[in-house]
Scaffold this motif. Structure first.
Motif, mmCIF file in Angstrom:
data_model
loop_
_atom_site.group_PDB
_atom_site.id
_atom_site.type_symbol
_atom_site.label_atom_id
_atom_site.label_comp_id
_atom_site.label_asym_id
_atom_site.label_seq_id
_atom_site.Cartn_x
_atom_site.Cartn_y
_atom_site.Cartn_z
ATOM 1 N N GLU A 80 0.934 -1.090 -0.090
ATOM 2 C CA GLU A 80 0.179 -0.006 -0.037
ATOM 3 C C GLU A 80 0.841 1.210 -0.188
ATOM 4 O O GLU A 80 0.667 2.071 -0.843
ATOM 5 N N LEU A 81 1.966 1.136 0.720
ATOM 6 C CA LEU A 81 2.759 2.569 0.822
ATOM 7 C C LEU A 81 3.257 2.848 -0.303
ATOM 8 O O LEU A 81 3.770 3.915 -1.012
ATOM 9 N N LYS A 82 3.909 1.685 -1.061
ATOM 10 C CA LYS A 82 4.581 1.781 -2.290
ATOM 11 C C LYS A 82 3.543 2.309 -3.299
ATOM 12 O O LYS A 82 4.094 3.164 -4.129
ATOM 13 N N ALA A 152 -6.482 -2.327 14.075
ATOM 14 C CA ALA A 152 -7.109 -1.205 13.798
ATOM 15 C C ALA A 152 -5.874 -0.389 13.498
ATOM 16 O O ALA A 152 -6.007 0.695 12.634
ATOM 17 N N HIS A 153 -4.915 -0.398 14.350
ATOM 18 C CA HIS A 153 -3.616 0.567 14.218
ATOM 19 C C HIS A 153 -3.091 0.523 12.858
ATOM 20 O O HIS A 153 -2.750 1.474 12.296
ATOM 21 N N VAL A 154 -2.904 -0.740 12.042
ATOM 22 C CA VAL A 154 -2.496 -0.899 10.775
ATOM 23 C C VAL A 154 -3.367 -0.094 9.878
ATOM 24 O O VAL A 154 -2.993 0.668 9.008
ATOM 25 N N THR A 155 -4.850 -0.469 10.107
ATOM 26 C CA THR A 155 -5.781 0.257 9.248
ATOM 27 C C THR A 155 -5.974 1.456 9.104
ATOM 28 O O THR A 155 -5.828 2.177 8.172
ATOM 29 N N TRP A 156 -5.667 2.109 10.543
ATOM 30 C CA TRP A 156 -5.539 3.848 10.683
ATOM 31 C C TRP A 156 -4.580 4.319 10.069
ATOM 32 O O TRP A 156 -4.704 5.408 9.247
ATOM 33 N N MET A 157 -3.265 3.815 10.107
ATOM 34 C CA MET A 157 -2.143 4.216 9.470
ATOM 35 C C MET A 157 -2.269 4.052 7.984
ATOM 36 O O MET A 157 -1.887 5.214 7.384
ATOM 37 N N LEU A 158 -2.698 3.246 7.360
ATOM 38 C CA LEU A 158 -3.026 3.314 5.904
ATOM 39 C C LEU A 158 -3.892 4.141 5.711
ATOM 40 O O LEU A 158 -3.753 4.660 4.520
ATOM 41 N N GLY A 159 -5.142 4.236 5.975
ATOM 42 C CA GLY A 159 -6.117 5.390 5.826
ATOM 43 C C GLY A 159 -5.369 6.637 5.763
ATOM 44 O O GLY A 159 -5.778 7.393 5.101
ATOM 45 N N MET A 160 -4.774 6.808 6.855
ATOM 46 C CA MET A 160 -3.898 8.394 7.170
ATOM 47 C C MET A 160 -3.080 8.668 6.024
ATOM 48 O O MET A 160 -2.928 9.669 5.320
#
Length: 457
Positions: A80-82, A152-160
């Motif tokens: 996702e980040l890439k 949830a932490h991972v999901t929040w970071m990717l949404g941000m």
């Protein structure tokens, strides 16, 4: 110390909050400030991500992974980040991921999400509940589930990350995102630093570092207070050595189980005897492992315990007394010097302490986002522990802030209070649950915080 529920009820008023249903994250009722225009745009973008956030969350939830085994979750983060244009490094401390996005001159902000799950069997009854079981290195099998909200932490970071990329024209600076392994063992952060997080990967020193964690408070509530937030911890193993033998001839053996159980009764009095009653501290025995059959005295017994503390001097006193008790019990049973207990300090972390100015700065936009009464800024520290701040390594002068984001359905929370419970469920329990309505709210909390630090205005 007041219970979580009692404090929330006093500061928020659980009845009104519960009946309000889902918190409208765009509401600015009772807020001392209004949201900047860029944050209003962010809120709108995040509202449009709701279905995507739920899909990502459910996928990670159904595929939990234990410490240093988070290969699938790490791959999701890296991919996702890439795709968003981050410069991504993987395999740090086995599964850790770091993504860096540079967007002109400006502050450098670091953010972390932890990835590992728990060796707990889920009993929520959710259609996307985990059914995963894995074999450990010792050959035993254990259920695995996200019972602490790291999914949830991972999901929040990717949404941000998605939102910040969509708003690149609105801010300037550098974002460092860290997907950390092994928080549950409080070893992942130090492992990433040891493997060269700062030197090998040439990361820029951040101007600010923050992170969040789920808490069984109502959706829409954020706890963000200055000063000590979470306790320091040590995981301690005590190996008692004995003389094995036949159960019918105990006088010819020296039973390490007896030593271990004798020591355990004395461990329970350590905190009260060496730590001031005005200081919070705890010692809990979580496991005793010895023998396998009824009629054989084993050669060893292992006691596994956990310490919590805020004052380093209290921690030192507790550890010293554990040594004294353990060795004393063995000596009392006639064990020679070379056969005294072996004491191992495994994962450890110092207390989490929020920078006062940083915490205060974030609370302004958070109150504008959620409403003044839903951002709790006067709240007692938790006895739980975290290793997130150890990611800074030698950069211990970087302002740090750690917040708690409510993930419980407000009605479920209110019903639990009416039943006399402190909260509807606790982290690490088989019933722990993240209400899906908390997903966009969590993304808004961390995105608004990020924009506060990077906004050009």
């Amino acid at each position: 110390m007041k219970s979580i529920a009692k404090h929330l009820c006093q500061l928020v008023g659980f009845s009104a909050l519960a009946l309000s249903g889902v918190v409208n994250a765009q509401s600015t009722a009772n807020a001392p400030h209004s949201l900047p225009a860029v944050s209003v745009k962010a809120v709108s973008l995040i509202d449009g991500q709701t279905d995507w956030l739920s899909k990502v969350y459910k996928d990670i939830h159904q595929h939990p992974e234990l410490a240093f085994m988070e290969t699938r979750t790490a791959a999701i983060v890296a991919k996702e980040l890439k795709s968003l244009g981050f410069d991504v490094k993987t395999g740090i401390a086995e599964t850790g991921v770091v993504g860096v996005l540079k967007n002109g001159e400006g502050p450098t902000i670091m953010y972390r999400a932890d990835m590992d799950a728990n060796a707990v069997e889920e009993a929520t009854g959710l259609p996307y509940a985990s059914k995963v079981r894995v074999k450990l290195k010792d050959g035993t099998e254990t259920p695995v589930a996200h019972m602490c909200g790291h999914d949830a932490h991972v999901t929040w970071m990717l949404g941000m990350a998605r939102t910040m990329v969509a708003l690149k024209k609105e801010w300037r600076g550098t974002i460092i995102l860290v997907a950390q392994p092994a928080e549950e063992e409080v070893t992942g952060a130090k492992a990433m630093v040891t493997e060269g997080l700062w030197r090998k990967y040439n990361l820029p020193k951040p101007d600010y570092f923050f992170a969040v964690h789920t808490v069984p408070a109502p959706v829409g509530v954020v706890i963000n207070a200055p000063g000590p937030r979470m306790a320091g911890t040590d995981q301690v193993d005590v190996l008692f050595k004995g003389v094995p033998g036949h159960g019918s001839m105990p006088h010819l053996s020296n039973n390490p189980i007896y030593m271990a159980t004798n020591a355990i009764t004395q461990y329970q009095g350590i905190v009260g005897n060496v730590v001031s009653a005005q200081q919070p501290a705890a010692l809990s025995v979580g496991s005793i492992q010895a023998g396998s059959v009824n009629n054989v005295v084993p050669s060893s017994a292992v006691v596994k315990m956990n310490l919590r503390w805020f004052d380093p001097k209290a921690r030192e006193a507790i550890v010293n007394r554990i040594h004294a008790v353990s060795e004393g019990v063995a000596q009392m049973q006639g064990m020679p010097k070379e056969q005294l207990p072996q004491i191992t300090l495994k994962g450890s972390t110092t207390p989490v302490v929020n920078n006062k100015e940083f915490s205060t700065r974030l609370n302004g936009p958070l109150k504008a986002l959620l409403g003044d009464k839903k951002v709790l800024t006067d709240y007692p520290a938790f006895m739980g522990s975290e290793d997130v701040h150890h990611l800074l390594g030698e950069h211990n002068d970087v302002p740090f802030n750690f917040m708690f984001v409510g993930v419980a359905d407000p009605v479920v929370f209110a019903n639990a209070i009416k039943q006399g419970k402190q909260m509807p469920y606790v982290p690490h329990s088989s019933e722990f649950m993240v209400d899906l309505k908390a997903l966009p709210v969590g993304v808004k909390v961390i995105t608004v915080s990020m924009l506060e630090l990077l906004n050009k205005q």
